[in-house]
Design an enzyme around this catalytic site. Structure first.
Site, PDB file in Angstrom:
ATOM      1  N   ASP A 106      28.365  50.359  47.179  1.00 39.89           N
ATOM      2  CA  ASP A 106      28.191  48.909  47.226  1.00 39.89           C
ATOM      3  C   ASP A 106      28.698  48.392  48.570  1.00 39.89           C
ATOM      4  O   ASP A 106      29.824  48.699  48.969  1.00 39.89           O
ATOM      5  CB  ASP A 106      28.961  48.245  46.078  1.00 39.89           C
ATOM      6  CG  ASP A 106      28.533  46.800  45.868  1.00 39.89           C
ATOM      7  OD1 ASP A 106      27.420  46.431  46.301  1.00 39.89           O
ATOM      8  OD2 ASP A 106      29.306  46.043  45.261  1.00 39.89           O
ATOM      9  N   HIS A 113      29.676  35.294  51.846  1.00 42.02           N
ATOM     10  CA  HIS A 113      30.492  35.814  50.741  1.00 42.02           C
ATOM     11  C   HIS A 113      31.809  36.402  51.268  1.00 42.02           C
ATOM     12  O   HIS A 113      32.878  36.120  50.725  1.00 42.02           O
ATOM     13  CB  HIS A 113      29.706  36.884  49.969  1.00 42.02           C
ATOM     14  CG  HIS A 113      30.516  37.588  48.922  1.00 42.02           C
ATOM     15  ND1 HIS A 113      30.911  36.972  47.749  1.00 42.02           N
ATOM     16  CD2 HIS A 113      31.024  38.849  48.869  1.00 42.02           C
ATOM     17  CE1 HIS A 113      31.612  37.836  47.020  1.00 42.02           C
ATOM     18  NE2 HIS A 113      31.701  38.980  47.683  1.00 42.02           N
ATOM     19  N   GLU A 179      28.442  39.654  40.285  1.00 43.12           N
ATOM     20  CA  GLU A 179      28.007  39.593  41.675  1.00 43.12           C
ATOM     21  C   GLU A 179      26.503  39.818  41.674  1.00 43.12           C
ATOM     22  O   GLU A 179      26.027  40.850  41.199  1.00 43.12           O
ATOM     23  CB  GLU A 179      28.733  40.644  42.535  1.00 43.12           C
ATOM     24  CG  GLU A 179      30.225  40.365  42.616  1.00 43.12           C
ATOM     25  CD  GLU A 179      30.972  41.178  43.664  1.00 43.12           C
ATOM     26  OE1 GLU A 179      30.492  42.268  44.038  1.00 43.12           O
ATOM     27  OE2 GLU A 179      32.048  40.718  44.106  1.00 43.12           O
ATOM     28  N   GLU A 181      23.244  40.785  43.404  1.00 38.87           N
ATOM     29  CA  GLU A 181      22.969  41.641  44.561  1.00 38.87           C
ATOM     30  C   GLU A 181      21.559  42.227  44.478  1.00 38.87           C
ATOM     31  O   GLU A 181      20.927  42.214  43.421  1.00 38.87           O
ATOM     32  CB  GLU A 181      23.977  42.810  44.615  1.00 38.87           C
ATOM     33  CG  GLU A 181      25.431  42.363  44.498  1.00 38.87           C
ATOM     34  CD  GLU A 181      26.439  43.464  44.805  1.00 38.87           C
ATOM     35  OE1 GLU A 181      26.044  44.517  45.331  1.00 38.87           O
ATOM     36  OE2 GLU A 181      27.622  43.254  44.508  1.00 38.87           O
ATOM     37  N   ASP A 213      26.842  43.411  39.802  1.00 36.78           N
ATOM     38  CA  ASP A 213      28.071  44.188  39.986  1.00 36.78           C
ATOM     39  C   ASP A 213      29.199  43.436  39.267  1.00 36.78           C
ATOM     40  O   ASP A 213      29.939  42.671  39.863  1.00 36.78           O
ATOM     41  CB  ASP A 213      28.344  44.322  41.488  1.00 36.78           C
ATOM     42  CG  ASP A 213      29.652  45.023  41.794  1.00 36.78           C
ATOM     43  OD1 ASP A 213      30.129  45.777  40.927  1.00 36.78           O
ATOM     44  OD2 ASP A 213      30.186  44.804  42.899  1.00 36.78           O
ATOM     45  N   ARG A 217      38.151  40.263  38.298  1.00 35.96           N
ATOM     46  CA  ARG A 217      38.847  39.762  39.488  1.00 35.96           C
ATOM     47  C   ARG A 217      40.355  39.932  39.437  1.00 35.96           C
ATOM     48  O   ARG A 217      41.006  40.142  40.473  1.00 35.96           O
ATOM     49  CB  ARG A 217      38.514  38.285  39.708  1.00 35.96           C
ATOM     50  CG  ARG A 217      37.047  37.992  39.943  1.00 35.96           C
ATOM     51  CD  ARG A 217      36.524  38.712  41.168  1.00 35.96           C
ATOM     52  NE  ARG A 217      35.117  38.389  41.406  1.00 35.96           N
ATOM     53  CZ  ARG A 217      34.339  39.058  42.248  1.00 35.96           C
ATOM     54  NH1 ARG A 217      34.828  40.092  42.933  1.00 35.96           N
ATOM     55  NH2 ARG A 217      33.092  38.712  42.415  1.00 35.96           N
ATOM     56  N   GLN A 220      41.026  43.619  40.036  1.00 29.56           N
ATOM     57  CA  GLN A 220      40.676  43.885  41.440  1.00 29.56           C
ATOM     58  C   GLN A 220      41.752  43.377  42.402  1.00 29.56           C
ATOM     59  O   GLN A 220      42.160  44.088  43.331  1.00 29.56           O
ATOM     60  CB  GLN A 220      39.331  43.204  41.760  1.00 29.56           C
ATOM     61  CG  GLN A 220      38.841  43.411  43.190  1.00 29.56           C
ATOM     62  CD  GLN A 220      37.595  42.574  43.500  1.00 29.56           C
ATOM     63  OE1 GLN A 220      37.087  41.838  42.646  1.00 29.56           O
ATOM     64  NE2 GLN A 220      37.100  42.685  44.710  1.00 29.56           N
ATOM     65  N   LYS A 233      35.817  47.312  39.208  1.00 31.42           N
ATOM     66  CA  LYS A 233      34.369  47.336  39.383  1.00 31.42           C
ATOM     67  C   LYS A 233      33.679  48.410  38.536  1.00 31.42           C
ATOM     68  O   LYS A 233      32.531  48.251  38.149  1.00 31.42           O
ATOM     69  CB  LYS A 233      34.034  47.647  40.851  1.00 31.42           C
ATOM     70  CG  LYS A 233      34.557  46.635  41.843  1.00 31.42           C
ATOM     71  CD  LYS A 233      33.661  45.429  41.871  1.00 31.42           C
ATOM     72  CE  LYS A 233      33.959  44.577  43.088  1.00 31.42           C
ATOM     73  NZ  LYS A 233      32.983  43.483  43.198  1.00 31.42           N
ATOM     74  N   THR A 237      27.924  48.447  36.018  1.00 28.89           N
ATOM     75  CA  THR A 237      27.026  47.872  37.025  1.00 28.89           C
ATOM     76  C   THR A 237      25.641  47.876  36.402  1.00 28.89           C
ATOM     77  O   THR A 237      25.168  48.932  35.982  1.00 28.89           O
ATOM     78  CB  THR A 237      27.021  48.723  38.309  1.00 28.89           C
ATOM     79  OG1 THR A 237      28.365  48.900  38.771  1.00 28.89           O
ATOM     80  CG2 THR A 237      26.194  48.062  39.403  1.00 28.89           C
ATOM     81  N   GLU A 338      33.468  32.522  43.739  1.00 30.07           N
ATOM     82  CA  GLU A 338      33.145  31.673  44.886  1.00 30.07           C
ATOM     83  C   GLU A 338      32.619  30.326  44.424  1.00 30.07           C
ATOM     84  O   GLU A 338      32.979  29.287  44.961  1.00 30.07           O
ATOM     85  CB  GLU A 338      32.015  32.302  45.697  1.00 30.07           C
ATOM     86  CG  GLU A 338      32.373  33.313  46.710  1.00 30.07           C
ATOM     87  CD  GLU A 338      31.080  33.815  47.346  1.00 30.07           C
ATOM     88  OE1 GLU A 338      30.468  34.735  46.769  1.00 30.07           O
ATOM     89  OE2 GLU A 338      30.683  33.268  48.386  1.00 30.07           O
TER      90      GLU A 338
HETATM   91 MN    MN Z   1      29.587  43.992  44.759  1.00 34.35          MN
END
Ligand code: MN
Length: 394
Positions: A106, A113, A179, A181, A213, A217, A220, A233, A237, A338
């Site tokens: 990834d 971002h 996420e 993507e 993804d 948080r 992480q 993570k 996925t 975000e």
């Molecule tokens: Mn990602």
């Protein structure tokens, strides 16, 4: 024989022809393409055993010339009468993971971002690290937990420590996020000890899928220094089931944003290009953001060149994702951390104020891009529903 009816506004016209793996009740998974609201069994249509396999890997490993010839042949055949036994209604099929995922990487290719996350995770320093504009930053993810769209996501447990807490605790993730993507699938790999030159991207990469993804948080934030994302993570996925061929995306090519400073020679493209793919993220059925892929700083070719520049092997079925897609505007941010600024600015989700995912929530990411014949082509969707952490985990 039968004819496949393609309405003019279909996102699955002849300009798309994505590949996927499907089954009907009581039958084995096999390769098909989607045309309008039908799934065409390619083993039956083309009479080639490579399409009776449960993944696309054997077909992808045949290489670029074969992908071009196959696409041409499918276009010809689907334009005429096709055997009735090759045609299934989309509503009648189950979609499966389209590829056997070899390795999963990834990246972190959106400047918007990376800047936003830098501000949130490291408020007292420069948001972009000094390396960010010199190389596409990435990490190795977990290929074995890549799942197909529709797979439920069990809330992960792990170590968490909020900045104000004196010590870590173990428990369920309290800041579960997404996420949005785009993921690129390597069709033909490269030998150990050799790098893939940047201009070989088009011959080696087979197609693209949507990626969610899923990100814990709180786990992480506590674990990621100094070696990067790990358990925050690797619990799940999700990818969309239809692989849109790179051959279908020629009209979607757009220049990347200006790259300054100029990258080192192995990352230099004559004109670096990304893709004009418009994504949409729906939270419990309500659209909350529209991330634009055209804003991505690093190109997909630069990502593959960087991934192999040290001589690392690449293999058929490798999946590398772009990193969260975020544009400059607030309603273009591809992760909820975000979008809600770390939870401080909740968003409206059908009348409820939300920051992170609650048990039972469902997220669906969809996307379209310009097709070669003036129509738009669809990537389908990647969806997932959050289930509560299990007693065994806790
Ligand atoms: Mn990602």
């Amino acid at each position: 024989m039968t004819k496949v009816d393609i309405p003019e506004d279909s996102l699955y016209g002849l300009a798309n022809l994505p590949y996927g793996v499907f089954s009907t009740p009581g039958t084995e998974p096999r390769v098909g393409t989607r045309v309008a609201d039908s799934v065409i069994d390619l083993g039956v249509l083309l009479g080639d055993d490579v399409f009776t396999r449960p993944t696309l890997n054997a077909f992808m490993s045949r290489g670029h010339e074969d992908w071009v010839a196959t696409r041409r042949r499918i276009t010809e055949l689907v334009s005429g009468d096709v055997p009735a036994e090759a045609v299934h209604e989309v509503a009648d099929v189950t979609m499966h993971l389209p590829i056997e995922v070899a390795d999963y990487v990834d990246f972190y290719a959106s400047e918007h971002h990376a800047t936003n996350l830098g501000r949130l995770f490291r408020p007292d320093s420069e948001p972009l690290m000094p390396n960010w504009k010199h190389l596409p930053v990435g990490y190795h993810g977990r290929a074995g937990t890549v799942v197909v769209s529709g797979t439920d996501i069990v809330r992960p447990c792990g170590q968490r420590k909020a900045p104000a807490e004196p010590a870590p605790t173990f428990g369920e993730c309290r800041r579960l996020d997404i996420e949005a993507e785009l993921g690129f699938i390597v069709g033909t790999g490269s030998e150990l000890g050799s790098a893939v030159p940047i201009e070989e991207f088009e011959r080696r990469v087979f197609g693209a899928v949507l990626v969610n993804d899923w990100s814990a948080r709180d786990i992480q934030a506590w674990e990621y220094v100094p070696l990067g994302p790990f358990l925050g993570k690797s619990f799940a996925t999700s990818i969309s089931p239809w692989v849109v061929p790179l051959l279908a995306l020629t009209a979607a090519r757009v220049a990347t944003p200006i790259q300054d400073p100029e990258p080192l020679p192995y990352l230099r493209e004559h004109e670096p290009w990304g893709l004009d793919v418009d994504l949409s993220v729906a939270w419990n059925g309500h659209e909350v953001t529209r991330p634009p892929y055209r804003e991505m700083y690093w190109s997909p070719a630069q990502m593959l060149a960087h991934l192999t520049v040290n001589g690392a092997v690449s293999r058929t079925g490798d999946l590398y994702a772009s990193g969260t897609i975020s544009g400059p505007d607030k309603n273009q941010r591809g992760a909820f951390i975000e979008l809600t600024w770390g939870g401080a600015e909740p968003v409206d989700v059908g009348g409820e104020q939300r920051s992170f995912l609650l048990d039972g929530d469902e997220v669906a990411i969809t996307a379209t891009a310009p097709g070669t014949d003036g129509t738009r082509i669809g990537f389908g969707s990647v969806t997932g529903r959050v289930l509560p952490a299990t007693e065994a985990q806790r």
